[in-house]
Motif scaffolding. Structure first.
Motif, PDB file in Angstrom:
ATOM      1  N   GLN A 144      -3.926   3.398   0.367  1.00  0.00           N
ATOM      2  CA  GLN A 144      -4.082   3.188   1.809  1.00  0.00           C
ATOM      3  C   GLN A 144      -3.357   4.254   2.637  1.00  0.00           C
ATOM      4  N   ASN A 145      -2.783   5.246   1.962  1.00  0.00           N
ATOM      5  CA  ASN A 145      -2.101   6.371   2.618  1.00  0.00           C
ATOM      6  C   ASN A 145      -1.049   5.917   3.636  1.00  0.00           C
ATOM      7  N   PRO A 146      -0.054   5.178   3.187  1.00  0.00           N
ATOM      8  CA  PRO A 146       0.984   4.724   4.124  1.00  0.00           C
ATOM      9  C   PRO A 146       1.888   5.863   4.562  1.00  0.00           C
ATOM     10  N   ILE A 147       2.557   5.644   5.678  1.00  0.00           N
ATOM     11  CA  ILE A 147       3.598   6.571   6.117  1.00  0.00           C
ATOM     12  C   ILE A 147       4.828   6.316   5.254  1.00  0.00           C
ATOM     13  N   ILE A 193       5.576  -3.530   1.554  1.00  0.00           N
ATOM     14  CA  ILE A 193       4.263  -3.231   2.140  1.00  0.00           C
ATOM     15  C   ILE A 193       3.857  -1.791   1.847  1.00  0.00           C
ATOM     16  N   ILE A 194       4.803  -0.854   1.979  1.00  0.00           N
ATOM     17  CA  ILE A 194       4.503   0.551   1.687  1.00  0.00           C
ATOM     18  C   ILE A 194       4.123   0.711   0.218  1.00  0.00           C
ATOM     19  N   ALA A 195       4.832   0.011  -0.670  1.00  0.00           N
ATOM     20  CA  ALA A 195       4.513   0.082  -2.097  1.00  0.00           C
ATOM     21  C   ALA A 195       3.069  -0.324  -2.357  1.00  0.00           C
ATOM     22  N   VAL A 196       2.654  -1.450  -1.778  1.00  0.00           N
ATOM     23  CA  VAL A 196       1.295  -1.948  -1.982  1.00  0.00           C
ATOM     24  C   VAL A 196       0.269  -0.979  -1.409  1.00  0.00           C
ATOM     25  N   GLU A 197       0.528  -0.485  -0.216  1.00  0.00           N
ATOM     26  CA  GLU A 197      -0.434   0.428   0.408  1.00  0.00           C
ATOM     27  C   GLU A 197      -0.551   1.731  -0.381  1.00  0.00           C
ATOM     28  N   HIS A 198       0.541   2.149  -0.997  1.00  0.00           N
ATOM     29  CA  HIS A 198       0.482   3.369  -1.805  1.00  0.00           C
ATOM     30  C   HIS A 198      -0.270   3.120  -3.105  1.00  0.00           C
TER      31      HIS A 198
END
Length: 472
Positions: free
Chosen positions: A341-344, A332-337
């Motif tokens: 999407q500026n993930p944590i 999920i973090i990979a996709v948001e990055h």
């Protein structure tokens, strides 16, 4: 044949891959998953779900055997393994059906073949076009803006002990067996090995655990490791530590496997559970700038991005915590990055680590030793579950285990926790939220917990640190 271009192509349909694909679909991206086997991967079909189904059946069998301790008289139970297998399969098939429906609802395309990354070509100025090869020998190309490699891992083997799927087996083989052995040797005292040791010992199988290290060591804690080892030993599991196996002390016989460990032990089968290896061979990485580490995993930054900026990797292939929920989070973090999407950034210190033995083991954050080594001034507060009313009610005798918090003296923040006992793999999630919010021992203690409940012990420990505990 070249398909229409995708925003994202995911190699691997396990929990890391499909979680990433669903998140990308939520962002209105065109997504494809390439999976050579079944959606859901190891976790759904050969790992988390089927093993926990086995363990629940074994726990229920034990519960009925101890019915007298609850004031209930019953006939002697029978552990009907074919029915246990059938129940496991029903659960897996139900969840698999639900996952397939979810993927269809999100309009994610699934290609059931083997995916390989290609170099730059006339189809794409950058590497990463995915070639999908099918069983009949045909293939097609999937061009894309981004690729996520989530190809998972496979059981590691020993060079001198060939997996024959009959005497020398992997965890995959155990989940497909039609009958129980009378005895088993488990090579490796990691999470997988100990969960199977717990299962087999509960259903009357003679269990030997063979470990190369001098002691069992789980979740960075000697106390936790010893507690679990003692509990399994009481159920008859025999531990053999400091044993370096070689072709000189293992012999595969016609009907048994013999181990010369000073004394000779013979078992029906031997499970090789020495860890898992990242699936990175034959997926075309040499056609890209992706860097492979010395541990034969894919190197990424904290957002799962490889040296090739448009190629990401998540799950077991990047070699951090090989846990399903961690892999899902990484995907999920990979996709948001990749889609801004500026993930944590991921923090592995706040990832729960669970072992589904009986008793269960759960940990999060830093152990006291690790916290001290990082310069924290720590205090630990600890209490046994036998001080907790709900734990006493739930147990047929004195409940196993304890809860321990590691607290930063300067800020009062909870740095970590270790739990051993019944159902602690559920209770750890409260501490996961607490750590995500950088919560303190006082905040944990001031939050009202239902009575009676096992999680009350966590509240009491928070209060104990502040010298306000009522029952401790």
């Amino acid at each position: 044949m070249v398909q229409e271009k995708y925003d994202l192509v995911v190699l691997g349909g396990g929990i890391s891959g499909y979680s990433a694909a669903i998140r990308a679909a939520q962002l209105n991206k065109r997504v494809a998953i390439v999976e050579k086997s079944l959606l859901g991967g190891t976790c759904l079909h050969k790992g988390c779900i089927p093993t926990k189904s086995f363990l629940k059946s074994a726990d229920t069998y034990q519960l009925i055997q101890h019915a007298e301790d609850y004031g209930i008289t019953t006939s002697t139970p029978t552990f009907n393994f074919p029915k246990v297998q059938a129940r496991k399969q029903r659960i897996v098939e139900s969840m698999y059906s639900g996952l397939q429906m979810l993927i269809r609802q999100k309009k994610i395309d699934v290609f059931n073949g083997t995916g390989r990354l290609l170099g730059a070509s006339i189809f794409s100025p950058q590497s990463g076009t995915v070639s999908v090869t099918y069983e009949d020998g045909t293939s097609e190309l999937l061009t894309n803006d981004y690729v996520l490699i989530a190809t998972g891992s496979s059981p590691m083997t020993l060079p001198f002990l060939e997996i024959d799927h009959e005497r020398i087996v992997t965890s995959d083989d155990l989940l497909a067996m039609s009958s129980l052995p009378s005895s088993i040797a488990i090579i490796g005292a990691g999470v997988i090995g100990l969960e199977f040791a717990s299962f087999f010992s509960q259903v009357g199988v003679e269990v030997h655990v063979i470990e190369a290290a001098d002691k069992i060591y789980l979740n960075d804690s000697d106390v936790v490791s010893q507690q679990l080892q003692n509990a399994l030993s009481k159920r008859g599991v025999k531990f053999h530590t400091g044993v370096k196996l070689s072709e000189d002390n293992v012999t595969v016989l016609e009907n048994q496997v013999a181990f010369n460990l000073g004394t000779t032990i013979q078992t029906d089968i031997a499970l090789v559970a020495i860890g898992r290896r990242a699936n990175i061979s034959d997926i075309g990485l040499s056609n890209t700038d992706v860097v492979i580490t010395e541990q034969q995993t894919i190197e990424t930054n904290e957002y799962m991005q490889t040296k090739a900026p448009h190629i990401y990797a998540s799950g077991d292939v990047i070699g951090h915590l090989q846990l399903a929920h961690v892999g899902a989070k990484e995907g999920i973090i990979a996709v948001e990055h990749m889609f801004q999407q500026n993930p944590i950034a991921i923090d592995y210190n706040v990832m729960p680590r669970c072992i589904y033995t009986t008793p269960e083991v759960a940990a999060i954050g830093l152990s006291a030793e690790a916290a001290k080594s990082q310069g924290y001034h720590v205090k630990t507060v600890k209490a046994a579950f036998q001080t907790n009313g709900k734990a006493m009610i739930m147990s047929p005798g004195t409940p196993d285990g304890f809860a321990e918090l590691v607290i930063d003296k300067e800020s009062g923040s909870v740095l970590g926790a270790n739990l051993v006992g019944s159902n602690v793999t559920e209770h750890i999630n409260e501490l996961s939220v607490l750590q995500f919010l950088n919560g303190s021992a006082l905040e944990l203690g001031m939050a009202t917990h239902a009575h009676p409940s096992m999680s009350e012990l966590l509240m009491e420990l928070g209060l104990l640190y502040e010298k306000q505990a009522i029952h401790l």
